[in-house]
Design a protein around this motif. Structure first.
Motif, PDB file in Angstrom:
ATOM      1  N   GLY A 275       0.851  -1.163  -0.090  1.00  0.00           N
ATOM      2  CA  GLY A 275      -0.099  -0.048   0.082  1.00  0.00           C
ATOM      3  C   GLY A 275       0.831   1.333  -0.067  1.00  0.00           C
ATOM      4  N   PRO A 276       0.497   2.329  -0.725  1.00  0.00           N
ATOM      5  CA  PRO A 276       0.997   3.619  -0.687  1.00  0.00           C
ATOM      6  C   PRO A 276       0.944   4.343   0.633  1.00  0.00           C
ATOM      7  CG  PRO A 276      -0.467   3.445  -2.696  1.00  0.00           C
ATOM      8  CD  PRO A 276      -0.729   2.366  -1.773  1.00  0.00           C
ATOM      9  N   ALA A 277       2.143   4.305   1.428  1.00  0.00           N
ATOM     10  CA  ALA A 277       1.905   5.080   2.656  1.00  0.00           C
ATOM     11  C   ALA A 277       1.939   6.474   2.765  1.00  0.00           C
ATOM     12  CB  ALA A 277       3.073   4.624   3.567  1.00  0.00           C
ATOM     13  N   ARG A 278       2.661   7.068   1.334  1.00  0.00           N
ATOM     14  CA  ARG A 278       2.893   8.599   1.325  1.00  0.00           C
ATOM     15  C   ARG A 278       2.708   8.696  -0.286  1.00  0.00           C
ATOM     16  NH1 ARG A 278       4.921  12.622   4.136  1.00  0.00           N
ATOM     17  NH2 ARG A 278       5.780  11.187   5.570  1.00  0.00           N
ATOM     18  N   LEU A 279       1.580   9.332  -0.571  1.00  0.00           N
ATOM     19  CA  LEU A 279       1.256   9.260  -1.986  1.00  0.00           C
ATOM     20  C   LEU A 279       2.050  10.074  -2.900  1.00  0.00           C
ATOM     21  CD1 LEU A 279      -2.679   9.645  -1.646  1.00  0.00           C
ATOM     22  CD2 LEU A 279      -1.480   7.487  -2.150  1.00  0.00           C
ATOM     23  N   SER A 280       2.759  11.060  -2.316  1.00  0.00           N
ATOM     24  CA  SER A 280       3.700  11.708  -3.020  1.00  0.00           C
ATOM     25  C   SER A 280       4.840  11.043  -3.501  1.00  0.00           C
ATOM     26  CB  SER A 280       3.901  13.181  -2.427  1.00  0.00           C
ATOM     27  OG  SER A 280       4.735  12.832  -1.250  1.00  0.00           O
ATOM     28  N   LYS A 281       5.083   9.986  -2.875  1.00  0.00           N
ATOM     29  CA  LYS A 281       6.174   9.285  -3.283  1.00  0.00           C
ATOM     30  C   LYS A 281       5.837   8.019  -4.461  1.00  0.00           C
ATOM     31  CE  LYS A 281       8.811  11.244  -0.399  1.00  0.00           C
ATOM     32  NZ  LYS A 281      10.190  12.290  -0.919  1.00  0.00           N
TER      33      LYS A 281
ATOM     34  N   PRO B 175      -5.137   0.308  14.990  1.00  0.00           N
ATOM     35  CA  PRO B 175      -5.208  -1.273  14.789  1.00  0.00           C
ATOM     36  C   PRO B 175      -3.719  -1.916  14.349  1.00  0.00           C
ATOM     37  CG  PRO B 175      -6.786  -0.103  13.391  1.00  0.00           C
ATOM     38  CD  PRO B 175      -5.874   1.103  13.873  1.00  0.00           C
ATOM     39  N   ASP B 176      -3.759  -3.211  15.118  1.00  0.00           N
ATOM     40  CA  ASP B 176      -2.630  -3.926  14.583  1.00  0.00           C
ATOM     41  C   ASP B 176      -2.499  -4.156  12.874  1.00  0.00           C
ATOM     42  OD1 ASP B 176      -2.362  -4.192  17.355  1.00  0.00           O
ATOM     43  OD2 ASP B 176      -2.816  -6.555  17.255  1.00  0.00           O
ATOM     44  N   THR B 177      -1.292  -3.679  12.549  1.00  0.00           N
ATOM     45  CA  THR B 177      -0.957  -3.699  11.085  1.00  0.00           C
ATOM     46  C   THR B 177       0.186  -4.574  10.684  1.00  0.00           C
ATOM     47  OG1 THR B 177      -2.070  -1.566  10.968  1.00  0.00           O
ATOM     48  CG2 THR B 177      -0.588  -2.219   9.054  1.00  0.00           C
ATOM     49  N   LEU B 178       0.050  -5.460   9.699  1.00  0.00           N
ATOM     50  CA  LEU B 178       0.941  -6.237   9.206  1.00  0.00           C
ATOM     51  C   LEU B 178       1.190  -5.341   7.656  1.00  0.00           C
ATOM     52  CD1 LEU B 178       3.045  -8.524   8.876  1.00  0.00           C
ATOM     53  CD2 LEU B 178       1.000  -9.963   7.743  1.00  0.00           C
ATOM     54  N   ILE B 179       2.325  -4.929   7.612  1.00  0.00           N
ATOM     55  CA  ILE B 179       2.931  -4.308   6.232  1.00  0.00           C
ATOM     56  C   ILE B 179       3.678  -5.307   5.474  1.00  0.00           C
ATOM     57  CG2 ILE B 179       4.199  -2.361   5.242  1.00  0.00           C
ATOM     58  CD1 ILE B 179       3.786  -0.975   7.973  1.00  0.00           C
ATOM     59  N   ILE B 180       3.317  -5.642   4.174  1.00  0.00           N
ATOM     60  CA  ILE B 180       4.032  -6.431   3.195  1.00  0.00           C
ATOM     61  C   ILE B 180       4.450  -5.749   2.099  1.00  0.00           C
ATOM     62  CG2 ILE B 180       3.945  -8.655   1.973  1.00  0.00           C
ATOM     63  CD1 ILE B 180       1.434  -9.576   3.674  1.00  0.00           C
ATOM     64  N   HIS B 181       5.675  -5.823   1.925  1.00  0.00           N
ATOM     65  CA  HIS B 181       6.410  -4.891   0.671  1.00  0.00           C
ATOM     66  C   HIS B 181       7.555  -5.601   0.460  1.00  0.00           C
ATOM     67  CE1 HIS B 181       5.495  -0.718  -0.628  1.00  0.00           C
ATOM     68  NE2 HIS B 181       6.319  -1.240  -1.612  1.00  0.00           N
ATOM     69  N   SER B 182       7.892  -5.355  -1.016  1.00  0.00           N
ATOM     70  CA  SER B 182       9.072  -5.951  -1.539  1.00  0.00           C
ATOM     71  C   SER B 182      10.071  -4.688  -1.781  1.00  0.00           C
ATOM     72  CB  SER B 182       8.687  -6.568  -2.948  1.00  0.00           C
ATOM     73  OG  SER B 182       9.653  -6.836  -3.700  1.00  0.00           O
ATOM     74  N   LEU B 183      11.344  -5.177  -1.687  1.00  0.00           N
ATOM     75  CA  LEU B 183      12.517  -4.360  -2.087  1.00  0.00           C
ATOM     76  C   LEU B 183      12.401  -3.851  -3.410  1.00  0.00           C
ATOM     77  CD1 LEU B 183      15.273  -6.480   0.017  1.00  0.00           C
ATOM     78  CD2 LEU B 183      14.171  -3.970   0.506  1.00  0.00           C
ATOM     79  N   LYS B 184      11.838  -4.523  -4.325  1.00  0.00           N
ATOM     80  CA  LYS B 184      11.928  -4.270  -5.580  1.00  0.00           C
ATOM     81  C   LYS B 184      10.815  -3.604  -6.382  1.00  0.00           C
ATOM     82  CE  LYS B 184      16.243  -6.088  -5.951  1.00  0.00           C
ATOM     83  NZ  LYS B 184      16.279  -7.487  -6.710  1.00  0.00           N
ATOM     84  N   ASP B 185       9.832  -3.434  -5.556  1.00  0.00           N
ATOM     85  CA  ASP B 185       8.604  -2.749  -5.907  1.00  0.00           C
ATOM     86  C   ASP B 185       9.129  -1.101  -6.693  1.00  0.00           C
ATOM     87  OD1 ASP B 185       6.175  -1.171  -6.525  1.00  0.00           O
ATOM     88  OD2 ASP B 185       5.516  -1.975  -4.396  1.00  0.00           O
ATOM     89  N   ASP B 186       8.772  -1.131  -7.851  1.00  0.00           N
ATOM     90  CA  ASP B 186       9.019   0.071  -8.700  1.00  0.00           C
ATOM     91  C   ASP B 186       8.064   0.965  -8.942  1.00  0.00           C
ATOM     92  OD1 ASP B 186       7.631  -1.507 -10.397  1.00  0.00           O
ATOM     93  OD2 ASP B 186       8.478  -0.885 -12.133  1.00  0.00           O
TER      94      ASP B 186
ATOM     95  N   PRO C 156       7.502   2.826  -3.516  1.00  0.00           N
ATOM     96  CA  PRO C 156       9.001   2.618  -2.956  1.00  0.00           C
ATOM     97  C   PRO C 156       8.701   1.670  -1.576  1.00  0.00           C
ATOM     98  CG  PRO C 156       8.703   4.956  -3.741  1.00  0.00           C
ATOM     99  CD  PRO C 156       7.215   4.320  -3.654  1.00  0.00           C
ATOM    100  N   TYR C 157       9.514   0.973  -1.351  1.00  0.00           N
ATOM    101  CA  TYR C 157       9.618   0.029  -0.155  1.00  0.00           C
ATOM    102  C   TYR C 157       9.848   1.197   0.924  1.00  0.00           C
ATOM    103  CZ  TYR C 157      11.859  -3.158   3.124  1.00  0.00           C
ATOM    104  OH  TYR C 157      12.090  -3.801   4.512  1.00  0.00           O
ATOM    105  N   GLU C 158      10.597   1.775   0.875  1.00  0.00           N
ATOM    106  CA  GLU C 158      11.336   2.890   1.815  1.00  0.00           C
ATOM    107  C   GLU C 158      10.057   3.594   2.391  1.00  0.00           C
ATOM    108  OE1 GLU C 158      12.554   2.841  -1.352  1.00  0.00           O
ATOM    109  OE2 GLU C 158      14.458   1.793  -0.597  1.00  0.00           O
ATOM    110  N   THR C 159       8.908   3.891   1.940  1.00  0.00           N
ATOM    111  CA  THR C 159       7.770   4.543   2.342  1.00  0.00           C
ATOM    112  C   THR C 159       7.163   3.728   3.333  1.00  0.00           C
ATOM    113  OG1 THR C 159       6.276   3.542   0.516  1.00  0.00           O
ATOM    114  CG2 THR C 159       7.348   5.749   0.382  1.00  0.00           C
ATOM    115  N   SER C 160       7.234   2.058   3.141  1.00  0.00           N
ATOM    116  CA  SER C 160       6.679   1.457   4.118  1.00  0.00           C
ATOM    117  C   SER C 160       7.666   1.366   5.488  1.00  0.00           C
ATOM    118  CB  SER C 160       6.391  -0.054   3.468  1.00  0.00           C
ATOM    119  OG  SER C 160       5.274  -0.066   2.575  1.00  0.00           O
TER     120      SER C 160
END
Length: 322
Positions: free
Chosen positions: A207-213, A250-261, A264-268
């Motif tokens: 999921g996009p945590a910061r839309l501008s990124k 709420p408890d949150t599980l964030i799933i993200h990939s390093l190679k998401d183009d 960006p993974y860094e936003t998660s």
């Protein structure tokens, strides 16, 4: 479009198949279902919206109206269940402009397993973007889905103490915004505004945590144009989940990939670290090589991901008696 369809079926396979409370014997049965489904994924992906499950417990329930538009949801549950049923809300993705709440018939047996285990799966819709960015309305649609569940808990035997949300990409952003914001925010249907919008947990897939990124240049052309024609910084400040981080989320599980183009993974990572500063119970699960569309996801990594989701749901629903 093919990538979006592929994303849809893979996400549905992960989030609608693997969210079940299982004993070890049932896990084995579940594993064999995964093996069978993996061979049919290309076929299912090609006609994701053309061959939906027909046997739906409650189909096309209107949960709210906006003008002459009716927003609908489907419920997959066992009518004979004696105990209140924990609820799993599925919010589809596809760039805020595409998609549907349908679930393909190829995974009907898994939905039946969920129902047998006492879960209610609710696949909800929201108004899609057309001529303008309508994130506020889309968030209120998802939030009103939660409110509708509280309003109708007795009618459908919902356990509102155990509501989870799962969404990919745009669906994850809308889910987090709906769950992180206060009850008084994003009011849609006035008849629902007095009901709670609280959930117990969220599973955020890319999921996009910061839309501008968000890397708009890598997304669908129609979505790119929609956002570049607007003030992306203003939109990001108003509708990014990270802007709504506070304590007691709420408890949150964030799933993200390093190679998401695209996202960006860094936003998660930023979302995760910010949430921890407020002492929230967030987890970050990192995938190594797959894209935003889950391309290049190895069999080993896929199975580990499946089990991570199962274990997370088990933990969040540990109250359940077997």
């Amino acid at each position: 479009m093919k990538k979006r369809k592929k994303l849809g079926i893979i996400i549905c396979t992960i989030v609608l198949i693997l969210i079940i409370s299982l004993t070890q014997a049932k896990k084995l049965k579940f594993f064999f279902e995964i093996i069978k489904l993996s061979s049919s994924l290309p076929t299912v992906s090609s006609d994701f919206y053309n061959d939906p499950i027909k046997d739906i417990t409650y189909k096309d329930i209107v949960y709210k109206k906006r003008g002459n538009k009716e927003l609908k949801l489907d419920i997959y549950t066992s009518k004979d269940s004696g105990k209140p049923t924990p609820v799993i809300i599925y919010v589809f993705g596809n760039g805020w402009m595409y998609g549907d709440k349908v679930i393909p018939s190829a995974i009907e047996s898994i939905i039946e397993l969920l129902m047998d285990e006492g879960y209610a799966v609710i696949s909800t819709s929201y108004e899609l973007m057309d001529d303008e960015v309508i994130l506020e309305e889309q968030i209120s649609d998802v939030k009103d889905t939660i409110r509708w569940i509280y309003k109708n808990k007795d009618k459908y035997n919902f356990d509102v103490n155990n509501i989870g949300m799962i969404g990919p990409s745009a669906g994850a952003q809308l889910s987090m915004m709906a769950a992180f914001s206060d009850d008084e925010e994003f009011i849609g249907d006035k008849t629902l505004k007095n009901y709670s919008s609280k959930v117990k947990y969220i599973i955020d897939l890319f999921g996009p945590a910061r839309l501008s990124k968000v890397n708009l240049s890598a997304g669908p052309e129609e979505v790119v144009k929609k956002f570049t024609d607007n003030d992306i910084e203003r939109i990001s400040n108003e509708f990014s989940p990270i802007e709504y981080i506070r304590s007691d989320l709420p408890d949150t599980l964030i799933i993200h990939s390093l190679k998401d183009d695209i996202v960006p993974y860094e936003t998660s990572v930023e979302l995760y670290e910010t949430a921890l500063k407020y002492e929230n119970n967030f987890e970050l699960y990192t995938l190594q090589n797959c894209t935003h569309y889950l391309e290049n996801l190895s069999s080993t990594e896929a199975l580990n991901l499946y089990m991570k989701i199962v274990d997370y749901i088990l933990k969040e629903t540990s109250w359940k008696e077997f």
